[in-house]
Design a protein around this motif. Structure first.
Motif, PDB file in Angstrom:
ATOM      1  N   TRP A   1      -5.271  -0.334  18.667  1.00  0.00           N
ATOM      2  CA  TRP A   1      -6.365  -0.361  17.691  1.00  0.00           C
ATOM      3  C   TRP A   1      -6.047   0.493  16.470  1.00  0.00           C
ATOM      4  O   TRP A   1      -6.319   0.097  15.329  1.00  0.00           O
ATOM      5  CB  TRP A   1      -7.650   0.135  18.350  1.00  0.00           C
ATOM      6  N   ALA A   2      -5.456   1.675  16.694  1.00  0.00           N
ATOM      7  CA  ALA A   2      -5.134   2.559  15.576  1.00  0.00           C
ATOM      8  C   ALA A   2      -4.121   1.909  14.638  1.00  0.00           C
ATOM      9  O   ALA A   2      -4.238   2.015  13.405  1.00  0.00           O
ATOM     10  CB  ALA A   2      -4.599   3.890  16.102  1.00  0.00           C
ATOM     11  N   MET A   3      -3.125   1.213  15.196  1.00  0.00           N
ATOM     12  CA  MET A   3      -2.141   0.521  14.348  1.00  0.00           C
ATOM     13  C   MET A   3      -2.793  -0.630  13.584  1.00  0.00           C
ATOM     14  O   MET A   3      -2.509  -0.844  12.401  1.00  0.00           O
ATOM     15  CB  MET A   3      -0.983   0.016  15.221  1.00  0.00           C
ATOM     16  N   LYS A   4      -3.673  -1.359  14.253  1.00  0.00           N
ATOM     17  CA  LYS A   4      -4.366  -2.460  13.580  1.00  0.00           C
ATOM     18  C   LYS A   4      -5.260  -1.947  12.460  1.00  0.00           C
ATOM     19  O   LYS A   4      -5.350  -2.567  11.391  1.00  0.00           O
ATOM     20  CB  LYS A   4      -5.193  -3.249  14.595  1.00  0.00           C
ATOM     21  N   MET A   5      -5.925  -0.802  12.688  1.00  0.00           N
ATOM     22  CA  MET A   5      -6.788  -0.229  11.654  1.00  0.00           C
ATOM     23  C   MET A   5      -5.978   0.178  10.433  1.00  0.00           C
ATOM     24  O   MET A   5      -6.404  -0.012   9.287  1.00  0.00           O
ATOM     25  CB  MET A   5      -7.547   0.975  12.212  1.00  0.00           C
ATOM     26  N   GLU A   6      -4.795   0.726  10.655  1.00  0.00           N
ATOM     27  CA  GLU A   6      -3.952   1.127   9.529  1.00  0.00           C
ATOM     28  C   GLU A   6      -3.546  -0.087   8.705  1.00  0.00           C
ATOM     29  O   GLU A   6      -3.614  -0.071   7.466  1.00  0.00           O
ATOM     30  CB  GLU A   6      -2.711   1.854  10.047  1.00  0.00           C
ATOM     31  N   HIS A   7      -3.132  -1.175   9.374  1.00  0.00           N
ATOM     32  CA  HIS A   7      -2.747  -2.384   8.648  1.00  0.00           C
ATOM     33  C   HIS A   7      -3.953  -3.021   7.963  1.00  0.00           C
ATOM     34  O   HIS A   7      -3.843  -3.520   6.836  1.00  0.00           O
ATOM     35  CB  HIS A   7      -2.094  -3.382   9.615  1.00  0.00           C
ATOM     36  N   TYR A   8      -5.094  -3.000   8.629  1.00  0.00           N
ATOM     37  CA  TYR A   8      -6.288  -3.603   8.046  1.00  0.00           C
ATOM     38  C   TYR A   8      -6.698  -2.885   6.763  1.00  0.00           C
ATOM     39  O   TYR A   8      -6.938  -3.516   5.729  1.00  0.00           O
ATOM     40  CB  TYR A   8      -7.424  -3.570   9.062  1.00  0.00           C
ATOM     41  N   LEU A   9      -6.775  -1.561   6.824  1.00  0.00           N
ATOM     42  CA  LEU A   9      -7.216  -0.803   5.659  1.00  0.00           C
ATOM     43  C   LEU A   9      -6.166  -0.808   4.559  1.00  0.00           C
ATOM     44  O   LEU A   9      -6.496  -0.802   3.373  1.00  0.00           O
ATOM     45  CB  LEU A   9      -7.549   0.634   6.075  1.00  0.00           C
ATOM     46  N   ALA A  10      -4.886  -0.799   4.940  1.00  0.00           N
ATOM     47  CA  ALA A  10      -3.833  -0.867   3.927  1.00  0.00           C
ATOM     48  C   ALA A  10      -3.875  -2.193   3.185  1.00  0.00           C
ATOM     49  O   ALA A  10      -3.508  -2.271   2.004  1.00  0.00           O
ATOM     50  CB  ALA A  10      -2.464  -0.668   4.581  1.00  0.00           C
ATOM     51  N   HIS A  11      -4.338  -3.244   3.843  1.00  0.00           N
ATOM     52  CA  HIS A  11      -4.411  -4.566   3.201  1.00  0.00           C
ATOM     53  C   HIS A  11      -5.698  -4.729   2.386  1.00  0.00           C
ATOM     54  O   HIS A  11      -5.672  -5.314   1.302  1.00  0.00           O
ATOM     55  CB  HIS A  11      -4.334  -5.663   4.270  1.00  0.00           C
ATOM     56  N   THR A  12      -6.806  -4.216   2.908  1.00  0.00           N
ATOM     57  CA  THR A  12      -8.092  -4.439   2.243  1.00  0.00           C
ATOM     58  C   THR A  12      -8.439  -3.357   1.227  1.00  0.00           C
ATOM     59  O   THR A  12      -8.897  -3.659   0.127  1.00  0.00           O
ATOM     60  CB  THR A  12      -9.216  -4.526   3.285  1.00  0.00           C
ATOM     61  N   ASP A  13      -8.229  -2.096   1.575  1.00  0.00           N
ATOM     62  CA  ASP A  13      -8.621  -1.008   0.670  1.00  0.00           C
ATOM     63  C   ASP A  13      -7.817   0.240   1.038  1.00  0.00           C
ATOM     64  O   ASP A  13      -8.245   1.071   1.841  1.00  0.00           O
ATOM     65  CB  ASP A  13     -10.121  -0.730   0.796  1.00  0.00           C
ATOM     66  N   TYR A  14      -6.643   0.375   0.448  1.00  0.00           N
ATOM     67  CA  TYR A  14      -5.752   1.478   0.819  1.00  0.00           C
ATOM     68  C   TYR A  14      -6.337   2.858   0.511  1.00  0.00           C
ATOM     69  O   TYR A  14      -6.116   3.791   1.283  1.00  0.00           O
ATOM     70  CB  TYR A  14      -4.400   1.335   0.121  1.00  0.00           C
ATOM     71  N   PRO A  15      -7.075   3.066  -0.594  1.00  0.00           N
ATOM     72  CA  PRO A  15      -7.668   4.392  -0.827  1.00  0.00           C
ATOM     73  C   PRO A  15      -8.578   4.859   0.308  1.00  0.00           C
ATOM     74  O   PRO A  15      -8.686   6.058   0.562  1.00  0.00           O
ATOM     75  CB  PRO A  15      -8.445   4.203  -2.131  1.00  0.00           C
ATOM     76  N   ILE A  16      -9.219   3.905   1.000  1.00  0.00           N
ATOM     77  CA  ILE A  16     -10.057   4.288   2.135  1.00  0.00           C
ATOM     78  C   ILE A  16      -9.206   4.857   3.262  1.00  0.00           C
ATOM     79  O   ILE A  16      -9.572   5.818   3.929  1.00  0.00           O
ATOM     80  CB  ILE A  16     -10.877   3.072   2.619  1.00  0.00           C
ATOM     81  N   TRP A  17      -8.043   4.246   3.491  1.00  0.00           N
ATOM     82  CA  TRP A  17      -7.136   4.751   4.520  1.00  0.00           C
ATOM     83  C   TRP A  17      -6.630   6.145   4.162  1.00  0.00           C
ATOM     84  O   TRP A  17      -6.457   7.004   5.037  1.00  0.00           O
ATOM     85  CB  TRP A  17      -5.973   3.782   4.699  1.00  0.00           C
ATOM     86  N   GLU A  18      -6.392   6.399   2.889  1.00  0.00           N
ATOM     87  CA  GLU A  18      -5.972   7.730   2.461  1.00  0.00           C
ATOM     88  C   GLU A  18      -7.061   8.766   2.726  1.00  0.00           C
ATOM     89  O   GLU A  18      -6.780   9.905   3.107  1.00  0.00           O
ATOM     90  CB  GLU A  18      -5.602   7.714   0.975  1.00  0.00           C
ATOM     91  N   VAL A  19      -8.317   8.384   2.529  1.00  0.00           N
ATOM     92  CA  VAL A  19      -9.427   9.302   2.815  1.00  0.00           C
ATOM     93  C   VAL A  19      -9.463   9.645   4.302  1.00  0.00           C
ATOM     94  O   VAL A  19      -9.657  10.801   4.691  1.00  0.00           O
ATOM     95  CB  VAL A  19     -10.766   8.666   2.381  1.00  0.00           C
ATOM     96  N   ILE A  20      -9.256   8.648   5.152  1.00  0.00           N
ATOM     97  CA  ILE A  20      -9.285   8.882   6.597  1.00  0.00           C
ATOM     98  C   ILE A  20      -8.121   9.767   7.032  1.00  0.00           C
ATOM     99  O   ILE A  20      -8.269  10.632   7.901  1.00  0.00           O
ATOM    100  CB  ILE A  20      -9.255   7.536   7.349  1.00  0.00           C
ATOM    101  N   GLN A  21      -6.965   9.584   6.428  1.00  0.00           N
ATOM    102  CA  GLN A  21      -5.778  10.335   6.831  1.00  0.00           C
ATOM    103  C   GLN A  21      -5.719  11.736   6.235  1.00  0.00           C
ATOM    104  O   GLN A  21      -5.372  12.693   6.923  1.00  0.00           O
ATOM    105  CB  GLN A  21      -4.515   9.553   6.416  1.00  0.00           C
ATOM    106  N   LYS A  22      -6.068  11.872   4.969  1.00  0.00           N
ATOM    107  CA  LYS A  22      -5.884  13.141   4.263  1.00  0.00           C
ATOM    108  C   LYS A  22      -7.181  13.879   3.964  1.00  0.00           C
ATOM    109  O   LYS A  22      -7.156  15.016   3.513  1.00  0.00           O
ATOM    110  CB  LYS A  22      -5.139  12.894   2.947  1.00  0.00           C
TER     111      LYS A  22
END
Length: 269
Positions: free
Chosen positions: A41-62
């Motif tokens: 699930w964590a890998m799928k979430m990373e690919h999903y957010l990187a495809h749809t809205d990468y800044p959101i993934w940056e907020v979750i990570q950093k």
């Protein structure tokens, strides 16, 4: 006149590019977390957010950076509303990241995470709850229970900071499936308060309805007595200082009197 060019209907207007091109919708669906499938699930979430809205993934990570806060007259910390365009955008991304994570969780776990306002903290809590093996989960649960048993609020910490720390501990216990009852949480927090709160704590612990009072309501009830407790602490310290000075002064007077008596007894008429 029949058959003239005026009777011929005008040709239809040509379709614009916007009308011809259909609206593009992402075919990637939000991955839902299932029991025992956290790593996938964590890998799928990373690919999903990187495809749809990468800044959101940056907020979750950093994380989303610190927010502006202020303290009112009661010592309660409040988050100030965003003012600049950057602050508004950052707050919106934080809200969207948090909502995305909540939508990906199973429904029976939403209550454990919805109080978290920080997306990065929520992501780490999800990993702590669903990731790892059974032994690591048992160890984490044991550590949290030990922290609950040994919890205490120091004099320098104050009521508000103690409340925040205890609330965070309760959330972690709930996330790891080791939540405590409302009565146990209230009783534990009242017993953990400094000695200056002993009288208020005793009254609240024996008050009817304390077993059903929410922890937030308990904190609001305690805030009513906070100024009185601080005042009594200052008054107690002042009284101790006065008593100390009075005792020394009294001892000095006694010594002077005794010295005068011995001196006068040494001179006989």
């Amino acid at each position: 006149m029949a058959g003239s060019d005026d009777d011929v209907p005008p040709p239809p207007p040509p379709q614009t590019q916007t009308q011809q091109a259909p609206h593009t919708v992402s075919t990637i669906k939000l991955p839902l977390l299932k029991k025992g499938e956290y790593d996938i699930w964590a890998m799928k979430m990373e690919h999903y957010l990187a495809h749809t809205d990468y800044p959101i993934w940056e907020v979750i990570q950093k994380g989303n950076g610190p927010v502006s806060v202020s303290t009112d007259t009661h010592g309660v910390i409040k988050v100030l509303p965003p003012k600049t365009a950057e602050e508004i955008l950052a707050r919106e991304r934080e809200r969207k990241a948090r909502t995305t994570l909540l939508m990906a969780l199973p429904e029976d776990h939403l209550a454990k995470f919805h109080k978290m306002t920080d997306a990065k903290e929520m992501w780490e809590a999800i990993k702590s709850r669903f990731g790892g093996n059974d032994e690591s989960k048992k160890m984490q649960k044991y550590i949290l229970k030990q922290q609950f048993e040994g919890f205490s609020v120091s004099n320098s910490e104050g009521l508000h900071k103690g409340y925040d720390r205890f609330q965070s501990l309760l959330s972690q216990l709930e996330i790891h499936g080791a939540g405590v009852t409302t009565e146990d949480a209230n009783q534990k927090f009242l017993r953990s308060l400094p000695s200056a709160w002993s009288q208020v704590s005793l009254i609240m612990r024996t008050k009817p309805g304390i077993d059903t009072l929410s922890f937030d309501d308990l904190y609001n009830n305690l805030r009513v007595f906070e100024s009185d407790v601080k005042g009594s602490t200052t008054s107690s310290s002042s009284m101790q200082n006065v008593a100390f000075v009075s005792e020394n002064t009294s001892s000095t007077n006694k010594a002077s009197t005794a010295y005068g008596a011995s001196s006068s007894s040494g001179h006989k008429p």
